[in-house]
Design a protein around this motif. Structure first.
Motif, PDB file in Angstrom:
ATOM      1  N   UNK A 156       0.762  -1.241   0.095  1.00 43.35           N
ATOM      2  CA  UNK A 156      -0.127   0.395   0.202  1.00 43.35           C
ATOM      3  C   UNK A 156       0.932   1.657   0.229  1.00 43.35           C
ATOM      4  N   UNK A 157       1.857   1.267   0.913  1.00 46.85           N
ATOM      5  CA  UNK A 157       2.484   2.643   1.096  1.00 46.85           C
ATOM      6  C   UNK A 157       3.677   2.798  -0.288  1.00 46.85           C
ATOM      7  N   UNK A 158       4.095   1.402  -0.756  1.00 49.66           N
ATOM      8  CA  UNK A 158       5.016   1.865  -1.902  1.00 49.66           C
ATOM      9  C   UNK A 158       4.326   2.232  -3.449  1.00 49.66           C
ATOM     10  N   UNK A 159       3.204   1.237  -3.287  1.00 53.90           N
ATOM     11  CA  UNK A 159       2.284   1.100  -4.961  1.00 53.90           C
ATOM     12  C   UNK A 159       1.686   3.089  -5.072  1.00 53.90           C
ATOM     13  N   UNK A 160       1.077   3.306  -4.121  1.00 58.59           N
ATOM     14  CA  UNK A 160       0.799   4.752  -3.933  1.00 58.59           C
ATOM     15  C   UNK A 160       1.244   5.647  -3.973  1.00 58.59           C
ATOM     16  N   UNK A 161       2.433   5.842  -2.968  1.00 63.78           N
ATOM     17  CA  UNK A 161       3.186   6.908  -3.347  1.00 63.78           C
ATOM     18  C   UNK A 161       4.627   6.526  -4.411  1.00 63.78           C
ATOM     19  N   UNK A 162       4.965   5.456  -4.647  1.00 64.53           N
ATOM     20  CA  UNK A 162       5.738   5.581  -5.701  1.00 64.53           C
ATOM     21  C   UNK A 162       5.162   4.910  -7.303  1.00 64.53           C
ATOM     22  N   UNK A 163       4.323   4.242  -7.324  1.00 68.42           N
ATOM     23  CA  UNK A 163       4.240   3.851  -8.548  1.00 68.42           C
ATOM     24  C   UNK A 163       2.552   4.394  -9.102  1.00 68.42           C
ATOM     25  N   UNK A 164       1.925   4.668  -8.544  1.00 64.77           N
ATOM     26  CA  UNK A 164       0.684   5.440  -8.898  1.00 64.77           C
ATOM     27  C   UNK A 164       0.358   6.879  -9.400  1.00 64.77           C
ATOM     28  N   UNK A 165       1.356   6.629 -10.463  1.00 64.87           N
ATOM     29  CA  UNK A 165       1.076   7.985 -11.808  1.00 64.87           C
ATOM     30  C   UNK A 165      -0.512   8.559 -11.808  1.00 64.87           C
ATOM     31  N   UNK A 166      -0.643   7.742 -12.071  1.00 64.54           N
ATOM     32  CA  UNK A 166      -2.172   7.851 -12.541  1.00 64.54           C
ATOM     33  C   UNK A 166      -3.630   8.369 -12.180  1.00 64.54           C
ATOM     34  N   UNK A 167      -3.071   8.467 -10.537  1.00 61.63           N
ATOM     35  CA  UNK A 167      -3.499   8.100  -9.243  1.00 61.63           C
ATOM     36  C   UNK A 167      -4.901   7.668  -9.423  1.00 61.63           C
ATOM     37  N   UNK A 168      -4.725   6.406  -9.262  1.00 59.52           N
ATOM     38  CA  UNK A 168      -6.000   5.812  -9.933  1.00 59.52           C
ATOM     39  C   UNK A 168      -6.742   4.293  -8.193  1.00 59.52           C
ATOM     40  N   UNK A 169      -5.841   5.186  -7.353  1.00 61.88           N
ATOM     41  CA  UNK A 169      -6.040   4.842  -5.383  1.00 61.88           C
ATOM     42  C   UNK A 169      -6.180   5.881  -5.403  1.00 61.88           C
ATOM     43  N   UNK A 170      -6.047   6.934  -5.531  1.00 61.56           N
ATOM     44  CA  UNK A 170      -6.156   8.457  -4.974  1.00 61.56           C
ATOM     45  C   UNK A 170      -7.005   8.481  -4.025  1.00 61.56           C
ATOM     46  N   UNK A 171      -8.308   7.661  -4.505  1.00 61.22           N
ATOM     47  CA  UNK A 171      -9.863   7.245  -3.592  1.00 61.22           C
ATOM     48  C   UNK A 171      -9.550   6.966  -2.121  1.00 61.22           C
ATOM     49  N   UNK A 172      -8.731   6.619  -1.864  1.00 62.13           N
ATOM     50  CA  UNK A 172      -7.769   5.372  -1.029  1.00 62.13           C
ATOM     51  C   UNK A 172      -6.862   5.726  -0.402  1.00 62.13           C
ATOM     52  N   UNK A 173      -6.504   6.795  -1.269  1.00 57.84           N
ATOM     53  CA  UNK A 173      -4.609   6.938  -0.850  1.00 57.84           C
ATOM     54  C   UNK A 173      -4.720   8.517   1.037  1.00 57.84           C
ATOM     55  N   UNK A 178       2.842  14.938  -4.975  1.00 54.98           N
ATOM     56  CA  UNK A 178       3.704  15.581  -5.132  1.00 54.98           C
ATOM     57  C   UNK A 178       3.285  16.813  -4.996  1.00 54.98           C
ATOM     58  N   UNK A 179       2.299  17.042  -5.944  1.00 51.30           N
ATOM     59  CA  UNK A 179       1.547  18.416  -5.634  1.00 51.30           C
ATOM     60  C   UNK A 179       1.111  19.179  -4.561  1.00 51.30           C
ATOM     61  N   UNK A 180       1.227  18.584  -3.575  1.00 52.06           N
ATOM     62  CA  UNK A 180       0.435  18.807  -2.643  1.00 52.06           C
ATOM     63  C   UNK A 180       1.250  18.790  -1.578  1.00 52.06           C
ATOM     64  N   UNK A 181       2.599  18.208  -1.695  1.00 49.67           N
ATOM     65  CA  UNK A 181       3.530  18.376  -0.634  1.00 49.67           C
ATOM     66  C   UNK A 181       3.603  19.051   0.752  1.00 49.67           C
ATOM     67  N   UNK A 182       3.354  20.859   0.225  1.00 46.28           N
ATOM     68  CA  UNK A 182       3.545  21.828   0.823  1.00 46.28           C
ATOM     69  C   UNK A 182       2.141  22.653   1.642  1.00 46.28           C
ATOM     70  N   UNK A 183       1.334  21.598   0.872  1.00 44.35           N
ATOM     71  CA  UNK A 183      -0.208  22.275   1.058  1.00 44.35           C
ATOM     72  C   UNK A 183      -0.439  22.032   2.275  1.00 44.35           C
ATOM     73  N   UNK A 184      -1.086  22.424   3.350  1.00 49.22           N
ATOM     74  CA  UNK A 184      -1.644  21.618   3.899  1.00 49.22           C
ATOM     75  C   UNK A 184      -3.495  21.101   3.597  1.00 49.22           C
TER      76      UNK A 184
END
Length: 214
Positions: A156-173, A178-184
């Motif tokens: 879960x941790x590795x795939x969602x952070x490093x391989x889910x480039x299309x954000x297919x599992x964004x709903x369960x992340x 990366x574009x939100x790293x500096x936004x609360x």
């Protein structure tokens, strides 16, 4: 505390894996990013936070698995469900989380001296760690299998952070993109904490079920 101390004595070297991974590997890699991407600060932030959001929550699973390992893989393990009370097991689970949280805070302080990061990232990491720990706890007693539980948590941790480039599992992340790293993102932190509460409750139910029928 007996179970916790017994595990520490039995698995001295194995217990050190999160210390090596979080306490040494993460700061060293962040230092490497500072040197390698010295001319591109955005890349430093992107790589460092991707690493932190992956490794720090993920490796808490290792300590949870070691804490309960004998309940699944030790011959005669049914006796453990009667020897240790559920409040005692939950107390030791909380102690593991507190110790891990202290290490996480120390690592964040070290990395923060190398890379300028907002303090709310520590809050995000803490919420993620609590959620992954709860996921591990739940699946450990659901599957009664350490390998399967680690596969779920690590995958879960590795795939969602490093391989889910299309954000297919964004709903369960529970992790920011990366574009939100500096936004609360309070909503994502809230969701992680709610998920942690639900998974912990489910883990308690699974533990009671195992205690009843083992």
């Amino acid at each position: 505390m007996v179970l916790l101390l017994t595990n520490i004595r039995k698995r001295k070297l194995l217990i050190l894996l999160p210390v090596l991974g979080v306490g040494i590997f993460v700061p060293l890699m962040c230092r490497y990013y500072c040197i390698h991407f010295a001319d591109t600060p955005d890349e430093i932030i992107k790589n460092a936070l991707t690493l932190m959001h992956t490794c720090i929550p993920m490796l808490v699973s290792w300590w949870i698995i070691l804490l309960y390992h004998d309940f699944f893989n030790w011959e005669g393990n049914e006796l453990l469900y009667y020897y240790y009370s559920q409040p005692e097991l939950l107390k030791q689970y909380v102690i593991v989380l507190l110790v891990y949280g202290l290490m996480e805070t120390a690592v964040f302080a070290v990395v923060g001296n190398m890379i300028d990061m907002p303090y709310f990232i520590l809050g995000q990491l803490t919420a993620e760690t609590m959620c992954v720990a709860a996921m591990t706890y739940f699946f450990a007693f659901l599957l009664l299998n350490t390998g399967g539980c680690l596969l779920v948590s690590f995958g879960y941790c590795v795939y969602i952070n490093m391989f889910d480039t299309l954000n297919l599992f964004g709903f369960m992340s529970i992790f920011p993109r990366p574009e939100e790293f500096l936004v609360w993102d309070g909503g994502r932190v809230r969701d992680a904490l709610v998920a942690a509460a639900v998974l912990n409750a489910a883990g308690v139910v699974c533990m009671k079920f195992r205690r009843k029928y083992k």
